[in-house]
Design an enzyme around this catalytic site. Sequence first.
Site, PDB file in Angstrom:
ATOM      1  N   MET A 174       3.155 -13.366  -4.363  1.00  0.00           N
ATOM      2  CA  MET A 174       3.366 -14.270  -3.255  1.00  0.00           C
ATOM      3  C   MET A 174       2.169 -14.315  -2.327  1.00  0.00           C
ATOM      4  SD  MET A 174       6.025 -12.681  -0.571  1.00  0.00           S
ATOM      5  CE  MET A 174       5.755 -11.161   0.246  1.00  0.00           C
TER       6      MET A 174
ATOM      7  N   LYS B 114      -1.521  -8.848   4.481  1.00  0.00           N
ATOM      8  CA  LYS B 114      -0.970  -9.666   3.400  1.00  0.00           C
ATOM      9  C   LYS B 114      -1.017 -11.129   3.817  1.00  0.00           C
ATOM     10  CE  LYS B 114       2.954  -8.858   0.881  1.00  0.00           C
ATOM     11  NZ  LYS B 114       4.421  -8.683   0.736  1.00  0.00           N
TER      12      LYS B 114
ATOM     13  N   ASP C 263      12.965  -4.933  -3.928  1.00  0.00           N
ATOM     14  CA  ASP C 263      11.885  -4.917  -4.912  1.00  0.00           C
ATOM     15  C   ASP C 263      11.330  -3.503  -5.109  1.00  0.00           C
ATOM     16  OD1 ASP C 263      10.227  -6.182  -6.760  1.00  0.00           O
ATOM     17  OD2 ASP C 263       8.703  -6.679  -5.268  1.00  0.00           O
TER      18      ASP C 263
END
Length: 132
Positions: free
Chosen positions: A1, A18, A112
């Site tokens: 992503m 990120k 996750d």
Amino acid sequence: MGTVYLSHTRGGQPVALKLILREHGQDPEFRRRFEQEVRAARRVRGYHLVPVVDHDTSGASPWLASAFVPGIALHEALGAFGALPPATVFPLVGCAARALASIHAAGVVHRDLKPSNIMLAPDGPYVIDFGI
């Protein structure tokens, strides 16, 4: 992503930055889920967890900055060195369990959890990236 970069705060603190990929950043549903992940990550506190330092979920390029953990991901260690000895595995599992207990105590579910989301640092393992 997204892509994670080593960056620094204005005060010189290292952070993992990120940056969300452009195609995801233009997707309203993805942005909603990313904002939800950031809110959840900010609620979670505890040992073996990486705190969020700052974020921007509404700008042109959404991003999240968390404290930088010097080390390698568990999946990289396994690929490079093979199976870990029991004396290493038992504390690793205990630390991951403690991190998950803190995550769950905050009312969050890590969606996750996998070897690439466990960082092995000199001061122990850290659970990262809650997933969306």
